[in-house]
Design a protein around this motif. Structure first.
Motif, PDB file in Angstrom:
ATOM      1  N   TRP A   1       1.183  -1.307  -0.331  1.00 26.68           N
ATOM      2  CA  TRP A   1      -0.143  -0.270  -0.136  1.00 26.68           C
ATOM      3  C   TRP A   1       0.952   1.449  -0.391  1.00 26.68           C
ATOM      4  O   TRP A   1       0.430   2.218  -0.144  1.00 26.68           O
ATOM      5  N   HIS A   2       1.728   1.215   0.269  1.00 27.45           N
ATOM      6  CA  HIS A   2       2.832   2.071   0.279  1.00 27.45           C
ATOM      7  C   HIS A   2       4.673   1.886  -0.340  1.00 27.45           C
ATOM      8  O   HIS A   2       4.298   1.019   0.355  1.00 27.45           O
ATOM      9  N   GLU A   3       4.817   2.318  -1.146  1.00 25.36           N
ATOM     10  CA  GLU A   3       6.901   2.596  -0.836  1.00 25.36           C
ATOM     11  C   GLU A   3       7.701   2.971  -0.424  1.00 25.36           C
ATOM     12  O   GLU A   3       8.720   2.361  -0.742  1.00 25.36           O
TER      13      GLU A   3
ATOM     14  N   ALA B   1       0.553   9.930  -0.037  1.00 20.57           N
ATOM     15  CA  ALA B   1       1.990  10.505  -0.074  1.00 20.57           C
ATOM     16  C   ALA B   1       2.253  10.789   1.291  1.00 20.57           C
ATOM     17  O   ALA B   1       0.861  10.984   2.257  1.00 20.57           O
ATOM     18  N   GLY B   2       3.119  10.342   1.734  1.00 22.69           N
ATOM     19  CA  GLY B   2       3.445  10.770   3.247  1.00 22.69           C
ATOM     20  C   GLY B   2       3.620  12.544   3.263  1.00 22.69           C
ATOM     21  O   GLY B   2       4.304  13.189   2.938  1.00 22.69           O
ATOM     22  N   VAL B   3       3.308  13.278   4.772  1.00 23.25           N
ATOM     23  CA  VAL B   3       2.513  14.494   4.202  1.00 23.25           C
ATOM     24  C   VAL B   3       2.775  15.008   6.203  1.00 23.25           C
ATOM     25  O   VAL B   3       2.677  14.299   7.184  1.00 23.25           O
ATOM     26  N   LYS B   4       4.119  15.812   6.631  1.00 21.50           N
ATOM     27  CA  LYS B   4       4.374  16.721   7.063  1.00 21.50           C
ATOM     28  C   LYS B   4       3.048  17.339   8.226  1.00 21.50           C
ATOM     29  O   LYS B   4       2.844  17.581   7.716  1.00 21.50           O
ATOM     30  N   TRP B   5       2.627  16.386   9.387  1.00 21.87           N
ATOM     31  CA  TRP B   5       1.856  17.178   9.881  1.00 21.87           C
ATOM     32  C   TRP B   5       2.183  17.894  11.639  1.00 21.87           C
ATOM     33  O   TRP B   5       1.560  18.115  12.285  1.00 21.87           O
ATOM     34  N   HIS B   6       3.804  17.448  11.552  1.00 24.65           N
ATOM     35  CA  HIS B   6       3.661  18.366  13.069  1.00 24.65           C
ATOM     36  C   HIS B   6       5.176  18.097  12.740  1.00 24.65           C
ATOM     37  O   HIS B   6       6.243  17.366  12.019  1.00 24.65           O
ATOM     38  N   ASP B   7       5.793  19.736  12.783  1.00 28.71           N
ATOM     39  CA  ASP B   7       7.956  19.423  12.867  1.00 28.71           C
ATOM     40  C   ASP B   7       8.455  19.317  14.210  1.00 28.71           C
ATOM     41  O   ASP B   7       9.893  19.678  13.845  1.00 28.71           O
TER      42      ASP B   7
ATOM     43  N   ALA C   1      14.551  17.914  14.222  1.00 23.78           N
ATOM     44  CA  ALA C   1      14.651  16.467  13.513  1.00 23.78           C
ATOM     45  C   ALA C   1      13.307  16.261  13.673  1.00 23.78           C
ATOM     46  O   ALA C   1      13.346  14.739  13.670  1.00 23.78           O
ATOM     47  N   ALA C   2      12.064  16.053  14.609  1.00 26.09           N
ATOM     48  CA  ALA C   2      11.744  15.305  14.753  1.00 26.09           C
ATOM     49  C   ALA C   2      10.232  15.605  14.618  1.00 26.09           C
ATOM     50  O   ALA C   2       8.791  15.549  14.939  1.00 26.09           O
ATOM     51  N   ASP C   3       9.882  15.580  13.219  1.00 26.05           N
ATOM     52  CA  ASP C   3       8.822  15.494  12.524  1.00 26.05           C
ATOM     53  C   ASP C   3       7.573  14.027  12.479  1.00 26.05           C
ATOM     54  O   ASP C   3       8.091  13.158  13.476  1.00 26.05           O
ATOM     55  N   VAL C   4       6.687  15.039  12.685  1.00 21.64           N
ATOM     56  CA  VAL C   4       5.794  13.316  12.279  1.00 21.64           C
ATOM     57  C   VAL C   4       4.517  13.668  10.854  1.00 21.64           C
ATOM     58  O   VAL C   4       3.947  14.724  10.676  1.00 21.64           O
ATOM     59  N   TYR C   5       4.743  12.670   9.993  1.00 23.25           N
ATOM     60  CA  TYR C   5       4.484  12.477   8.932  1.00 23.25           C
ATOM     61  C   TYR C   5       2.878  11.929   8.926  1.00 23.25           C
ATOM     62  O   TYR C   5       3.396  10.318   9.634  1.00 23.25           O
ATOM     63  N   VAL C   6       2.110  12.078   8.405  1.00 18.61           N
ATOM     64  CA  VAL C   6       0.589  11.193   8.004  1.00 18.61           C
ATOM     65  C   VAL C   6       0.673  10.210   6.261  1.00 18.61           C
ATOM     66  O   VAL C   6       0.923  11.439   5.173  1.00 18.61           O
ATOM     67  N   ALA C   7      -0.297   9.508   6.146  1.00 14.05           N
ATOM     68  CA  ALA C   7       0.275   9.418   4.540  1.00 14.05           C
ATOM     69  C   ALA C   7      -1.820   8.500   5.182  1.00 14.05           C
ATOM     70  O   ALA C   7      -2.081   7.744   5.756  1.00 14.05           O
ATOM     71  N   LEU C   8      -2.434   9.024   4.204  1.00 14.12           N
ATOM     72  CA  LEU C   8      -4.189   8.798   4.606  1.00 14.12           C
ATOM     73  C   LEU C   8      -4.548   7.799   3.634  1.00 14.12           C
ATOM     74  O   LEU C   8      -3.579   7.185   2.174  1.00 14.12           O
ATOM     75  N   SER C   9      -5.667   6.950   4.096  1.00 16.94           N
ATOM     76  CA  SER C   9      -5.990   5.669   3.490  1.00 16.94           C
ATOM     77  C   SER C   9      -6.993   6.165   2.922  1.00 16.94           C
ATOM     78  O   SER C   9      -8.322   6.725   2.496  1.00 16.94           O
ATOM     79  N   ASN C  10      -6.942   5.788   1.140  1.00 16.72           N
ATOM     80  CA  ASN C  10      -7.996   5.367   0.634  1.00 16.72           C
ATOM     81  C   ASN C  10      -8.591   4.791   0.700  1.00 16.72           C
ATOM     82  O   ASN C  10     -10.126   4.251  -0.343  1.00 16.72           O
TER      83      ASN C  10
END
Length: 500
Positions: free
Chosen positions: A332-334, A381-387, A366-375
């Protein structure tokens, strides 16, 4: 034939053969050893020795590269589950890592632990510091490799170090254990409403030789039951245990991933008062040191499974639940949550489909949080939701803390400060960097988790003290903070057990 039946049959056969006497020689099945690497950091050179008083073919290591032995990091020689112990008159502070297939490694005389009890660790991850605790004449690392409890000649990269020298500075070993130094990969959230009453409960897998599963159900103000066994054979040492509602009946079940070379997945369905025997739902998923997680990724009301390869490829595979098994693993993600990052699952935009997140957990820069939403059939795609969240060795967790239907994130410092911070989801980002929701919850060595324990729709926090007290404390959510910890159980979740 199920695993429990095979175990009984094997036990009977071994007993019958033993009764024949010395005329018959039996040998336990051989399991391929992990590719063990040196138990000290990459590039360091240590010397080793063995003396007659050492048991189980152990070796003692000290530095031989000009560095100081005392206080040098001790690292996992292979991936597995790490358990903390203390034996003041012998091994001192030590860690045992269960690698699966009957393989185990010991690390004795530590001056400090670097991971919580029950941590899932990667090869090359720091687990402690070299010291001289217990019955020790000076700083050194006592190291062992065992198969089914029997000491083996220590092999590094598949090459035996035998014959052992009787003193230091005769033989040397330079480490190529250059693996990740990433976080302990506890699941960041997993549902535990085992009787389906809308309130999350707690569970303990005691592993070891018993493999029992105990549950204490929530009354809304306490957890009831100390020794209520829900299954008497589920979850072996080295396996990865989680929870979820896999058949969609509203009661959460238990699941175990064997990992290793088998890659089997077993589920024990909940009846509301116990877990049925483990049934194989998949015969090849989350092998080796991959990181399995649970979530309802297609929104059909049944929890599915996903696995992060957690390596340089960073692939994510999902196997959807049919209610009686899991379908084929599909990518589902590469590239998401590669080695060193901390993956998690939650419905972060509130659309009824669980998504994936990853905590980079570097320094403040460099303590970011990324989210990839399910369809429903893949992750975007992974998107930064918190930095800036869950810095360094903090323990991130996921839950809907304000009850708005969107999962949020929390982080536990689990140190002398014992702070808990939360950042709420607005559907496209996590809001809040330094919003403290509790200023004393989870000290060093304790294990924090999340769940809706009073059934009000807002996820709360729980901590298992383990150690000498084995208490369980809950901090209820007000929607904007967590109340002070109140004791909900005074004996649950012992050291060495896996608890949620």
């Amino acid at each position: 034939m199920g695993r429990s039946a095979r175990l009984v049959l094997r036990t009977i056969l071994v007993s019958l053969l033993a009764a024949v006497g010395a005329t018959v020689v039996t040998q336990a099945p051989a399991f391929a050893a992990p590719n063990f690497k040196a138990p000290f950091p990459c590039g360091q050179r240590w010397t080793y020795s063995h003396h007659s008083a050492e048991v189980r073919l152990a070796l003692d290591f000290v530095r031989a590269d000009g560095g100081v032995t005392n206080g040098t990091p001790v690292i996992a020689s292979a991936a597995g589950t790490a358990y903390r112990f203390s034996q003041p008159s012998g091994a001192g502070n030590y860690i045992a890592i269960e690698h699966g297939g009957g393989w185990k490694t010991y690390y004795f005389h530590l001056s400090a632990y670097s991971v919580p009890d029950g941590a899932v660790v990667a090869q090359g991850q720091q687990i402690g510091l070299t010291g001289s605790t217990g019955n020790s004449s000076g700083p050194h690392l006592h190291y062992e490799q065992l198969l089914n409890g029997v000491g083996q000649n220590i092999a590094i990269n598949g090459v035996s170090l035998a014959p052992y020298p009787g003193s230091y500075n005769q033989k040397y070993l330079t480490s190529d254990n250059c693996g990740t130094s990433g976080p302990s990969l506890f699941p960041a959230g997993s549902p535990t409403d085992f009787n389906g009453d809308g309130k999350d409960d707690i569970v303990a897998f005691n592993l070891g030789s018993l493999n029992d599963v105990y549950v204490a159900t929530s009354t809304g103000s306490a957890f009831a039951g100390t020794s209520v066994k829900w299954n008497d054979f589920f979850g072996l040492n080295g396996e990865k245990l989680l929870t979820g509602d896999f058949n969609g009946d509203g009661k959460d079940d238990v699941i175990t991933f064997t990992g290793g070379t088998l890659g089997d997945v077993y589920v024990g369905l909940s009846t509301g008062t116990g877990f049925l025997g483990g049934a194989k739902w998949h015969d090849w998923f989350a092998p080796g040191a991959e990181v399995p997680v649970v979530g309802d990724f297609n929104g059909d009301g049944k929890d599915d499974i996903a696995t992060f390869t957690h390596d340089a490829q960073g692939d994510v595979y999902v196997a959807l639940s049919t209610g009686t098994g899991f379908g084929a693993g599909v990518k589902w993600h590469e590239f998401f949550a590669p080695a060193g990052e901390y993956p998690a699952v939650g419905d972060f935009n509130g659309d009824g489909l669980d998504d994936i997140a990853t905590f980079i957990q570097g320094p403040a820069t460099a303590a970011d949080v990324y989210v990839a939403l399910s369809n429903g059939s893949s992750f975007g795609a992974g998107v930064k939701w918190h930095d800036l969240f869950a810095v360094g060795s903090e323990l991130p967790r996921v839950g809907d803390f304000n009850g708005d239907g969107k999962d949020d994130i929390a982080t536990f410092t689990c140190n002398a400060d014992a702070d808990v911070y939360a950042a709420l989801s607005n559907g496209s980002a996590f809001v809040g960097t330094t919003v403290k929701w509790n200023d004393f919850f989870c000290i060093a060595g304790e294990f924090p988790y999340t769940g809706d324990y009073n059934g009000d729709g807002k996820d709360d926090i729980v901590v298992f003290s383990k150690g000498a007290t084995n208490d369980v404390f809950v901090g209820l959510s007000t929607g904007s903070g967590f109340l002070g910890g109140a004791k909900w159980h005074d004996f649950f979740g012992l050291t060495g057990e896996t608890t949620y």
